[in-house]
Design an enzyme around this catalytic site. Structure first.
Site, PDB file in Angstrom:
ATOM      1  N   GLU A 106       1.030  10.673 -14.903  1.00 58.83           N
ATOM      2  CA  GLU A 106       1.615   9.334 -14.933  1.00 58.83           C
ATOM      3  C   GLU A 106       3.114   9.376 -15.206  1.00 58.83           C
ATOM      4  O   GLU A 106       3.882   8.599 -14.641  1.00 58.83           O
ATOM      5  CB  GLU A 106       0.901   8.473 -15.988  1.00 58.83           C
ATOM      6  CG  GLU A 106      -0.512   8.074 -15.628  1.00 58.83           C
ATOM      7  CD  GLU A 106      -0.583   7.215 -14.375  1.00 58.83           C
ATOM      8  OE1 GLU A 106       0.359   6.428 -14.125  1.00 58.83           O
ATOM      9  OE2 GLU A 106      -1.576   7.343 -13.629  1.00 58.83           O
ATOM     10  N   CYS A 142       0.436  -1.646   1.402  1.00 61.61           N
ATOM     11  CA  CYS A 142       1.437  -2.671   1.085  1.00 61.61           C
ATOM     12  C   CYS A 142       2.764  -1.995   0.750  1.00 61.61           C
ATOM     13  O   CYS A 142       3.308  -2.127  -0.349  1.00 61.61           O
ATOM     14  CB  CYS A 142       0.939  -3.525  -0.083  1.00 61.61           C
ATOM     15  SG  CYS A 142       1.849  -5.071  -0.314  1.00 61.61           S
ATOM     16  N   CYS A 197      -0.488  -4.716   7.229  1.00 59.84           N
ATOM     17  CA  CYS A 197      -1.258  -5.908   6.857  1.00 59.84           C
ATOM     18  C   CYS A 197      -2.586  -6.008   7.607  1.00 59.84           C
ATOM     19  O   CYS A 197      -3.562  -6.562   7.083  1.00 59.84           O
ATOM     20  CB  CYS A 197      -0.432  -7.167   7.079  1.00 59.84           C
ATOM     21  SG  CYS A 197       1.084  -7.226   6.080  1.00 59.84           S
ATOM     22  N   CYS A 243      -5.204  -4.209   5.618  1.00 63.45           N
ATOM     23  CA  CYS A 243      -5.251  -4.511   4.184  1.00 63.45           C
ATOM     24  C   CYS A 243      -6.495  -5.319   3.838  1.00 63.45           C
ATOM     25  O   CYS A 243      -6.808  -6.310   4.515  1.00 63.45           O
ATOM     26  CB  CYS A 243      -4.007  -5.290   3.762  1.00 63.45           C
ATOM     27  SG  CYS A 243      -3.987  -5.733   1.995  1.00 63.45           S
ATOM     28  N   CYS A 265      -3.818 -13.177   1.362  1.00 64.32           N
ATOM     29  CA  CYS A 265      -2.417 -12.876   1.031  1.00 64.32           C
ATOM     30  C   CYS A 265      -1.515 -14.054   1.418  1.00 64.32           C
ATOM     31  O   CYS A 265      -1.398 -14.411   2.589  1.00 64.32           O
ATOM     32  CB  CYS A 265      -1.965 -11.608   1.748  1.00 64.32           C
ATOM     33  SG  CYS A 265      -0.236 -11.174   1.418  1.00 64.32           S
TER      34      CYS A 265
END
Length: 359
Positions: free
Chosen positions: A46, A201, A208, A211, A217
């Site tokens: 991370e 994205c 899109c 997605c 959206c």
């Protein structure tokens, strides 16, 4: 009112369930730090992934984990060793914070990664979103995340206008993160948000049509996907200049230790002088070296967050060996060793260029 509440709950369920279903089929499942609940392994990943793409991190992660396989090994290492393993990954404060946090864990938590969310957040270099990812992935204590990818997904899907770095916009996005975070399958949901932002994205040319959230959206419905998230207000970066000395003695080059605070803190670098100074005179006055100057190498440009830096590399050949070679804060290092040392990326590029020009 009941109808509105019911609609809101349905929307929340549909958002999280769509992300979870998509992740389980199309998300990433074989990254080196996945399929483990080791908090240390997840923590390191991370931190590396902050401001750095996955493809760039994978190689560094494997080497770092081999060199520092656990918290105790990392805590007992020197900062020099940690920075050297981080060299080339950039944003070196992450490595220093990682090292400091490991020492804190050894000193305050008996070498065991803390399990309380507040304790995790108090460690150096760990903010709320990073702590949330560790808590979710390693400890199965789900917390909402809000990294750069997730901000982009939220801003587009929920039509949040305004630069995401503004406190008011941050507050809106955190409210969404808290609201949408599911009570079940939180690991798949959290990874799914990251994967969507990374592969679907994306900043430019979002996919899109593939997605899982395209039906709901709001940016897509309003033809605003290219305008969101709102860009940070542009500000002209000031231009700075410096000269770096490439002092060579045989196959060795002189490096100086950077201060522990400021740009490239704690890294080895090339000695810097004012652009108007005469390089050979500085070498004589500062290092008691008699040198001969060669033609400067091509300027190397580097962009920091707050300014641009133009570096003029000035090669100097040592004519006669110094009486005293050792000097506090400086070191003579073989060129190949120096290229692999804990040095900033533009300095490494200069050394590689020097090697190419056979200076």
């Amino acid at each position: 009112m009941l109808k509105t509440l019911s609609h809101g709950l349905k929307s929340m369920f549909e958002f999280s369930s769509s992300v979870i279903s998509w992740q389980k089929v199309h998300g990433r499942h074989d990254l080196p730090w996945q399929n483990t609940t080791d908090p240390y392994a997840i923590w390191v990943s991370e931190i590396m992934l902050q401001q750095t793409q996955v493809t760039a991190v994978i190689g560094y992660y494997a080497a770092f984990m081999q060199r520092f396989p656990d918290i105790a090994t990392l805590a007992n290492a020197t900062q020099e060793q940690v920075l050297q393993s981080w060299s080339g990954l950039g944003y070196y404060s992450r490595a220093r914070n990682l090292h400091n946090a490991a020492q804190t864990i050894v000193d305050e938590f008996d070498g065991i990664f803390p399990t309380e969310f507040d304790d995790i957040q108090r460690l150096s270099g760990i903010g709320r979103s990073t702590a949330a990812a560790i808590s979710t992935f390693a400890l199965n204590k789900p917390q909402p995340i809000l990294d750069g990818n997730v901000k982009r997904v939220f801003a587009r899907h929920f039509l949040i206008e305004g630069w995401t770095g503004k406190p008011a916009i941050q507050q809106k996005l955190w409210a969404i993160a808290e609201r949408e975070n599911p009570s079940e399958d939180a690991i798949a949901y959290t990874q799914g948000l990251m994967d969507l932002g990374s592969s679907i994205c994306t900043r430019s040319k979002p996919k899109c049509n593939t997605c899982p959230l395209n039906k709901s959206c709001q940016a897509l419905a309003n033809n605003q996907t290219q305008n969101l998230p709102t860009s940070k207000p542009k500000k002209a970066l000031p231009q700075k200049e410096t000269t770096m000395l490439l002092i060579r003695m045989g196959n060795e080059v002189l490096l100086e230790k950077r201060p522990q605070k400021g740009i490239w803190a704690g890294l080895w670098s090339l000695p810097e002088i004012d652009m108007k100074a005469i390089a050979s005179e500085v070498a004589q006055q500062k290092f008691s070296l008699t040198t001969e100057a060669d033609e400067p190498l091509p300027i190397v440009n580097h962009v920091f967050t707050h300014y641009k830096l133009a570096i003029t590399p000035q090669p100097l050949q040592v004519i006669s060996p110094p009486k005293y070679k050792e000097k506090a804060g400086y070191i003579w290092m073989g060129l190949e060793e120096a290229i692999g040392a804990a040095i900033p990326t533009p300095v490494r590029n200069i050394l590689l260029m020097m090697n190419q020009f056979n200076y």
